[in-house]
Design an enzyme around this catalytic site. Structure first.
Site, PDB file in Angstrom:
ATOM      1  N   GLU A  42      -7.304   0.649  -4.008  1.00 11.43           N
ATOM      2  CA  GLU A  42      -7.212   0.545  -2.543  1.00 11.43           C
ATOM      3  C   GLU A  42      -8.509   0.073  -1.884  1.00 11.43           C
ATOM      4  O   GLU A  42      -8.482  -0.860  -1.077  1.00 11.43           O
ATOM      5  CB  GLU A  42      -6.739   1.887  -1.957  1.00 11.43           C
ATOM      6  N   ASP A  63       0.888  -1.164   0.000  1.00  8.84           N
ATOM      7  CA  ASP A  63       0.000   0.000   0.000  1.00  8.84           C
ATOM      8  C   ASP A  63       0.926   1.213   0.000  1.00  8.84           C
ATOM      9  O   ASP A  63       1.519   1.545   1.026  1.00  8.84           O
ATOM     10  CB  ASP A  63      -0.878  -0.048   1.263  1.00  8.84           C
ATOM     11  N   LYS A 121       2.730  11.388  -3.580  1.00 11.05           N
ATOM     12  CA  LYS A 121       1.650  10.693  -4.284  1.00 11.05           C
ATOM     13  C   LYS A 121       0.625  11.682  -4.845  1.00 11.05           C
ATOM     14  O   LYS A 121      -0.064  11.382  -5.808  1.00 11.05           O
ATOM     15  CB  LYS A 121       0.990   9.719  -3.297  1.00 11.05           C
ATOM     16  N   ASP A 178     -12.863   5.291   1.996  1.00 13.69           N
ATOM     17  CA  ASP A 178     -11.406   5.326   2.184  1.00 13.69           C
ATOM     18  C   ASP A 178     -10.893   6.765   2.153  1.00 13.69           C
ATOM     19  O   ASP A 178     -10.756   7.365   1.091  1.00 13.69           O
ATOM     20  CB  ASP A 178     -10.759   4.484   1.059  1.00 13.69           C
TER      21      ASP A 178
END
Ligand code: AMP
Length: 610
Positions: free
Chosen positions: A172, A9, A71, A194
């Site tokens: 994810e 992850d 990211k 999420d």
């Protein structure tokens, strides 16, 4: 025996790695015993590359050469709104790359985002190899469900630069659902909410007979914990301005210190109702006098500052439900993923929205990596009967005459998938056709994300409309796009994997792989304790040299005296930890030394220059 495929992850704030051992997915702790590792990369003064906790510890004193939240920039185009916002708010220098991509400058060296992400992936690879005592190469990496083709491709490139064989990119929330339902033989309709450090995703799934089918997904790749932190930073800065008429934004080091306490305050407010935000010597007035930040932030105030961000996630939830053609009452469970879901306001908002309390059974920081490891096993082992059916988050098409977007694959279509369409020439004697590949939902092509372009040449010279070109678009299970264009008459074909316009070239990736392999030899020769000791000793020297001047500046200030005596005690603890070779204690002290050194340096340098 351990399975060799690892699941990573690669988070905005933290990364986590897992494997499946004897049929059970487990998270692998790093050398410090932590199950997550900060997604941070720094370049030290001596040119050394620092990754993870060691990078985080020195972030305040080396803010402009420490990268976090990379990211948020991966696979993005230079000049886009998200990049502009990062340029303004990040302490490191973000510059334009040669392919309208984004790069970061650290100590006069320019790095691409996949390259920096590769260093984090490599750290996760090393953590696993040390744990297993054997080399690994195959990996499943997770990305936010709402990532577009360019962001997915760039993540895959990062895996390659790290020397990994990326066998699959998965979403994810889907990974989280997999970990939640794995081995439980359930039939259930679930939503995965999420909210991580940088992105928000919601996915609606049906789980049954070990088949995990995503029905719809929606999200925002620029909405996460970083935005909550920013609200607190803005509040601290504006309070200070109101009180002292000084703009702290102009001071990078001060800003980095505020960021650090803002995130801490946000996390603490998930368990307590009120926190103190204290930053001694944040700035000097120039009259040998230092100013401090001393504020109180309550949970209620934070909820007010960031309420609209939570509200925005609920709007996206409503959109995903509508796309799935589901009512809230159709759902049987809501799974919370991502560190931000620890915030009580988020939990309450989700419960109020869906009408029932979310599931507490999964670990929000670990569940995604566990799901990735399960998927890795399912892809490589015959006896693992798990089937994952995911969807593409964005519609895919090309630009047609008039600047319109012609949709070929609708969003929320199950992947892998392909679709073809015949296009005709629009001009007499046209012998070539340029195809612009786009992803998005707007009818105007220019409003959507340009993934790439290619030219099909050598068409028969004929009147307009007489020559047909078939274009076949495919989206792989990774969510990555490829296109084949074919002259229907001659069969002339060009097969193109759409290279993201903001991506890296093959040559660049190869050069980075080589440079990275050389670096690996260097990294493996230095032990963790030695690195930490060196870092702590540098900071101790720094602090010792600043003590006399600081003493002079703070004389007469109780708050300052208190900060100095705390600093002395941290220095003593650090020296004891070095003598005792106590790595855990030294880790903690080095972080505190970083903060102290920064605080001292800030006030002394300001007083000297003003
Ligand atoms: P992730 O990307 O899932 O690792 O989530 C990281 C984000 O969660 C960061 O913005 C953290 O500050 C935030 N976070 C972690 N723990 C907490 C907490 N206890 N309360 C609020 N936010 C948290």
């Amino acid at each position: 025996m351990a399975n060799k495929v690892i699941g990573i992850d690669l988070g905005t704030t933290n990364s986590c790695v897992a494997i499946v051992e004897d049929g059970t997915p487990v998270v692998i702790p790093n050398r410090g015993g932590y199950k997550t590792t900060p997604s941070m990369v720094a370049m030290a003064e001596n040119g050394k590359r620092l990754v993870g906790h060691i990078a985080k510890r020195q972030a305040i004193t080396n803010a402009e050469n420490t990268v976090y939240a990379a990211k948020r920039l991966i696979g993005r185009k230079w000049g886009s709104a998200a990049v502009r916002s990062s340029v303004e708010s990040m302490p490191y220098q973000i510059v334009g790359g040669p392919h309208s991509d984004v790069r970061i400058m650290l100590r006069d060296q320019v790095f691409s985002i996949p390259e920096l992400s590769a260093y984090i992936l490599q750290e996760m690879k090393i953590i696993t190899e040390e744990y297993l005592g054997e080399d690994i190469s195959q990996v499943v990496i997770t990305v936010p469900a709402y990532f577009n083709d360019g962001q997915r491709q760039a993540t895959k490139d990062a895996g390659m630069v790290a020397g990994l064989d990326v066998i699959r990119i998965i979403n994810e929330p889907t990974a989280a659902a997999l970990a939640y339902g794995f081995g439980r033989n359930m039939e259930r309709k679930v939503a995965v909410y999420d909210l991580g450090g940088g992105t928000f995703d919601i996915s609606i799934l049906e789980i049954g007979n070990n088949v995990f089918e995503v029905i719809s997904t929606a999200g925002d790749t620029f909405l996460g914990g970083e935005d909550f932190d920013r609200r607190i930073i803005d509040w601290v800065v504006s309070e200070f301005k109101r009180e002292h008429n000084i703009d702290l934004r102009k001071d990078r080091m001060a800003l980095q210190r505020i960021k650090d306490v803002a995130e801490k305050a946000k996390c603490e407010l998930s368990s307590v109702k009120e926190v103190e935000i204290n930053l001694p010597f944040i700035i000097s007035t120039g009259r040998n006098e230092a100013l401090h930040v001393q504020s109180k932030l309550t949970r209620e105030m934070l909820e007010e500052l960031a309420g609209d961000l939570v509200e925005r996630t609920l709007e996206i939830c409503a959109q995903a439900l509508a796309e799935a053609d589901f009512e809230k009452s159709d759902l049987e469970e809501v799974i919370l993923v991502g560190g931000m879901t620890r915030m009580p306001m988020v939990q309450k908002a989700v419960a109020d929205f869906f009408g029932f309390a979310p599931c507490k059974g999964v670990h929000p920081d670990e569940v995604v990596a566990l799901g990735a490891a399960i998927q890795g096993t399912a892809l490589t082992e015959d006896n693992c009967e798990v089937l994952l059916l995911d969807v593409t988050p964005h519609s895919l098409g090309i630009m047609i005459v008039g600047g319109y977007f012609h949709r070929l694959i609708d969003r929320n279509t199950t992947v892998p998938t392909s679709e073809s369409h015949a296009f005709t020439t629009v001009k007499d004697f046209q012998t070539s056709v340029k195809i612009l590949v786009l992803q998005g939902e707007n009818d105007r092509a220019e409003e959507n994300e340009l993934l790439g372009e290619f030219v099909l040449t050598g068409l028969r010279s004929a009147n307009r409309g007489e020559v047909e070109v078939d274009v076949e678009f495919s989206i792989s299970a990774d969510g990555i796009v490829s296109v084949i264009a074919r002259d229907s008459e001659t069969g002339l074909e060009q097969s193109i994997t759409v290279t993201a316009t903001s991506g890296l070239t093959e040559d660049e990736i190869r050069d980075m792989i080589n440079a990275n392999e050389d670096h690996m030899v260097d990294v493996r020769t230095t032990g963790e304790f030695d690195k930490l000791k060196h870092e702590a000793e540098t900071l101790l020297r720094d602090i010792d040299s600043l003590f006399p001047k600081v003493q002079q500046i703070i004389s007469g200030s109780d708050f300052g005296q208190d900060a100095v005596s705390k600093a002395r005690s941290v220095c003593d603890r650090a020296r004891d930890a070095i003598d005792a070779k106590n790595i855990d204690e030294l880790t903690e002290c080095t972080e505190a030394l970083g903060r102290t050194s920064n605080m001292f340096r800030g006030v002394v340098s300001k007083t000297t220059t003003d």
